[in-house]
Enzyme design. Structure first.
Site, PDB file in Angstrom:
ATOM      1  N   ARG A 126       2.305  -6.561   9.289  1.00 24.57           N
ATOM      2  CA  ARG A 126       1.588  -5.405   9.853  1.00 24.57           C
ATOM      3  C   ARG A 126       2.134  -5.036  11.231  1.00 24.57           C
ATOM      4  O   ARG A 126       2.234  -3.851  11.566  1.00 24.57           O
ATOM      5  CB  ARG A 126       0.091  -5.676   9.877  1.00 24.57           C
ATOM      6  CG  ARG A 126      -0.518  -5.498   8.467  1.00 24.57           C
ATOM      7  CD  ARG A 126      -1.886  -6.082   8.350  1.00 24.57           C
ATOM      8  NE  ARG A 126      -2.571  -5.699   7.121  1.00 24.57           N
ATOM      9  CZ  ARG A 126      -3.682  -6.291   6.681  1.00 24.57           C
ATOM     10  NH1 ARG A 126      -4.214  -7.293   7.374  1.00 24.57           N
ATOM     11  NH2 ARG A 126      -4.252  -5.891   5.571  1.00 24.57           N
TER      12      ARG A 126
ATOM     13  N   GLU B 163      -9.603 -10.517  -7.787  1.00 28.80           N
ATOM     14  CA  GLU B 163      -8.669  -9.394  -7.639  1.00 28.80           C
ATOM     15  C   GLU B 163      -7.522  -9.478  -8.649  1.00 28.80           C
ATOM     16  O   GLU B 163      -7.100  -8.456  -9.203  1.00 28.80           O
ATOM     17  CB  GLU B 163      -8.143  -9.357  -6.193  1.00 28.80           C
ATOM     18  CG  GLU B 163      -9.258  -9.018  -5.209  1.00 28.80           C
ATOM     19  CD  GLU B 163      -8.858  -9.135  -3.745  1.00 28.80           C
ATOM     20  OE1 GLU B 163      -7.660  -9.331  -3.453  1.00 28.80           O
ATOM     21  OE2 GLU B 163      -9.768  -9.031  -2.887  1.00 28.80           O
TER      22      GLU B 163
ATOM     23  N   LYS C 133       0.826  -1.209   0.000  1.00 32.20           N
ATOM     24  CA  LYS C 133       0.000   0.000   0.000  1.00 32.20           C
ATOM     25  C   LYS C 133       0.868   1.271   0.000  1.00 32.20           C
ATOM     26  O   LYS C 133       2.079   1.217   0.256  1.00 32.20           O
ATOM     27  CB  LYS C 133      -0.935  -0.031   1.224  1.00 32.20           C
ATOM     28  CG  LYS C 133      -1.971  -1.175   1.168  1.00 32.20           C
ATOM     29  CD  LYS C 133      -2.959  -1.064   2.316  1.00 32.20           C
ATOM     30  CE  LYS C 133      -4.004  -2.172   2.260  1.00 32.20           C
ATOM     31  NZ  LYS C 133      -5.036  -2.010   3.325  1.00 32.20           N
TER      32      LYS C 133
ATOM     33  N   TYR D 189     -12.644  -2.074  -3.656  1.00 36.79           N
ATOM     34  CA  TYR D 189     -13.191  -2.183  -2.299  1.00 36.79           C
ATOM     35  C   TYR D 189     -14.718  -2.119  -2.281  1.00 36.79           C
ATOM     36  O   TYR D 189     -15.308  -1.691  -1.282  1.00 36.79           O
ATOM     37  CB  TYR D 189     -12.604  -1.092  -1.409  1.00 36.79           C
ATOM     38  CG  TYR D 189     -11.196  -1.397  -0.916  1.00 36.79           C
ATOM     39  CD1 TYR D 189     -10.941  -2.518  -0.122  1.00 36.79           C
ATOM     40  CD2 TYR D 189     -10.126  -0.557  -1.219  1.00 36.79           C
ATOM     41  CE1 TYR D 189      -9.661  -2.797   0.346  1.00 36.79           C
ATOM     42  CE2 TYR D 189      -8.841  -0.832  -0.749  1.00 36.79           C
ATOM     43  CZ  TYR D 189      -8.623  -1.954   0.032  1.00 36.79           C
ATOM     44  OH  TYR D 189      -7.358  -2.226   0.502  1.00 36.79           O
TER      45      TYR D 189
ATOM     46  N   ASN E 268      -2.055   0.385   6.846  1.00 44.19           N
ATOM     47  CA  ASN E 268      -1.576  -0.908   7.337  1.00 44.19           C
ATOM     48  C   ASN E 268      -0.737  -1.679   6.321  1.00 44.19           C
ATOM     49  O   ASN E 268      -0.627  -2.893   6.390  1.00 44.19           O
ATOM     50  CB  ASN E 268      -2.732  -1.745   7.895  1.00 44.19           C
ATOM     51  CG  ASN E 268      -3.748  -2.132   6.842  1.00 44.19           C
ATOM     52  OD1 ASN E 268      -3.615  -1.735   5.679  1.00 44.19           O
ATOM     53  ND2 ASN E 268      -4.738  -2.909   7.212  1.00 44.19           N
TER      54      ASN E 268
ATOM     55  N   HIS F 113      -2.129  -5.437   1.606  1.00 45.85           N
ATOM     56  CA  HIS F 113      -3.420  -6.094   1.396  1.00 45.85           C
ATOM     57  C   HIS F 113      -3.169  -7.518   0.950  1.00 45.85           C
ATOM     58  O   HIS F 113      -2.193  -7.787   0.243  1.00 45.85           O
ATOM     59  CB  HIS F 113      -4.228  -5.384   0.295  1.00 45.85           C
ATOM     60  CG  HIS F 113      -5.334  -6.241  -0.263  1.00 45.85           C
ATOM     61  ND1 HIS F 113      -6.529  -6.378   0.371  1.00 45.85           N
ATOM     62  CD2 HIS F 113      -5.382  -7.049  -1.355  1.00 45.85           C
ATOM     63  CE1 HIS F 113      -7.295  -7.238  -0.330  1.00 45.85           C
ATOM     64  NE2 HIS F 113      -6.616  -7.649  -1.375  1.00 45.85           N
TER      65      HIS F 113
HETATM   66  P1  ATP Z   1      -7.140  -5.956   3.268  1.00 43.14           P
HETATM   67  O1  ATP Z   1      -8.463  -6.159   2.572  1.00 43.14           O
HETATM   68  O2  ATP Z   1      -6.531  -4.582   3.037  1.00 43.14           O
HETATM   69  O3  ATP Z   1      -6.181  -7.078   3.087  1.00 43.14           O
HETATM   70  P2  ATP Z   1      -8.363  -6.891   5.630  1.00 43.14           P
HETATM   71  O4  ATP Z   1      -9.009  -7.918   4.776  1.00 43.14           O
HETATM   72  O5  ATP Z   1      -7.561  -7.345   6.818  1.00 43.14           O
HETATM   73  O6  ATP Z   1      -7.408  -5.952   4.818  1.00 43.14           O
HETATM   74  P3  ATP Z   1     -10.824  -5.431   5.481  1.00 43.14           P
HETATM   75  O7  ATP Z   1     -11.845  -5.633   6.523  1.00 43.14           O
HETATM   76  O8  ATP Z   1     -11.000  -6.056   4.132  1.00 43.14           O
HETATM   77  O9  ATP Z   1      -9.419  -5.837   6.105  1.00 43.14           O
HETATM   78  O10 ATP Z   1     -10.633  -3.849   5.295  1.00 43.14           O
HETATM   79  C1  ATP Z   1      -9.954  -3.349   4.162  1.00 43.14           C
HETATM   80  C2  ATP Z   1      -9.058  -2.217   4.598  1.00 43.14           C
HETATM   81  O11 ATP Z   1      -9.861  -1.134   5.045  1.00 43.14           O
HETATM   82  C3  ATP Z   1      -8.134  -2.539   5.771  1.00 43.14           C
HETATM   83  O12 ATP Z   1      -6.920  -3.125   5.379  1.00 43.14           O
HETATM   84  C4  ATP Z   1      -7.905  -1.175   6.382  1.00 43.14           C
HETATM   85  O13 ATP Z   1      -6.869  -0.487   5.667  1.00 43.14           O
HETATM   86  C5  ATP Z   1      -9.218  -0.471   6.125  1.00 43.14           C
HETATM   87  N1  ATP Z   1     -10.104  -0.560   7.278  1.00 43.14           N
HETATM   88  C6  ATP Z   1     -10.822  -1.629   7.677  1.00 43.14           C
HETATM   89  N2  ATP Z   1     -11.533  -1.360   8.780  1.00 43.14           N
HETATM   90  C7  ATP Z   1     -11.259  -0.064   9.080  1.00 43.14           C
HETATM   91  C8  ATP Z   1     -11.679   0.837  10.096  1.00 43.14           C
HETATM   92  N3  ATP Z   1     -12.540   0.462  11.052  1.00 43.14           N
HETATM   93  N4  ATP Z   1     -11.171   2.092  10.086  1.00 43.14           N
HETATM   94  C9  ATP Z   1     -10.306   2.488   9.143  1.00 43.14           C
HETATM   95  N5  ATP Z   1      -9.881   1.696   8.140  1.00 43.14           N
HETATM   96  C10 ATP Z   1     -10.338   0.442   8.110  1.00 43.14           C
HETATM   97 MG    MG Z   2     -10.073  -7.483   2.991  1.00 44.12          MG
END
Ligand code: ATP
Ligand code: MG
Length: 137
Positions: free
Chosen positions: A102, A126, A9, A49, A112, A115
């Site tokens: 992370r 994806e 990212k 997303y 973070n 992804h």
């Molecule tokens: P990714 O999809 O990025 O691998 P993930 O699957 O662990 O991460 P998701 O729940 O898919 O997490 O959320 C996608 C991304 O959105 C997260 O990686 C984070 O950057 C952001 N995100 C998720 N929840 C929050 C939140 N509560 N506040 C801010 N950002 C968030």
């Molecule tokens: Mg995710």
């Protein structure tokens, strides 16, 4: 053998961590089989997303993911999806296990660093969203 989809990212690209993250991916036994640097526009990030559309963090997430270049890559290995999720650690770096990407590199829940696709079905979708067939090894 399985493939997964990964993004380094903008926060990690900005802090010069591409090589460090690729090193950890390769040390974990996952193989980079396609990769490129791109800059997403808002439509590309929103489409990626789409599952999070309407959530309170969606607009900030799109703004962050379009704030600078990212590396997108396809990783291959046995159980690549689960193994790469384990390598990344939990979404929130404060909850991520020691030694995960992370825990070591992420700045916050939003910034973070990486992804990873959360299932083989997500991975296939994806990968097709970012890579044409002739870009894949
Ligand atoms: P990714 O999809 O990025 O691998 P993930 O699957 O662990 O991460 P998701 O729940 O898919 O997490 O959320 C996608 C991304 O959105 C997260 O990686 C984070 O950057 C952001 N995100 C998720 N929840 C929050 C939140 N509560 N506040 C801010 N950002 C968030
Ligand atoms: Mg995710």
């Amino acid at each position: 053998i399985e493939r997964t989809f990964s993004i380094v990212k903008p926060d990690a690209v900005k802090r010069n961590l591409i090589g460090a993250i690729y090193n950890r991916i390769e040390k974990a036994g996952l193989r980079v089989v396609a990769a490129k640097m791109i800059r997403m526009d808002a439509d590309k990030a929103k489409g990626f997303y789409a599952e999070h559309e309407g959530k309170p963090f969606f607009d900030d997430l799109v703004a962050f993911m379009t704030s600078g270049p990212v590396m997108v890559q396809v990783l291959e290995g046995d159980n690549a999806v689960v193994r790469y999720r384990e390598l990344m650690g939990k979404t929130n770096p404060e909850e991520a296990a020691c030694g995960t990407l992370r825990a070591d590199y992420a700045l916050s829940l939003r910034h973070n660093s990486v992804h990873g696709a959360d299932s083989p079905e997500s991975a296939a979708r994806e990968i097709a969203y970012f890579f044409a067939d002739d870009e894949m090894c």
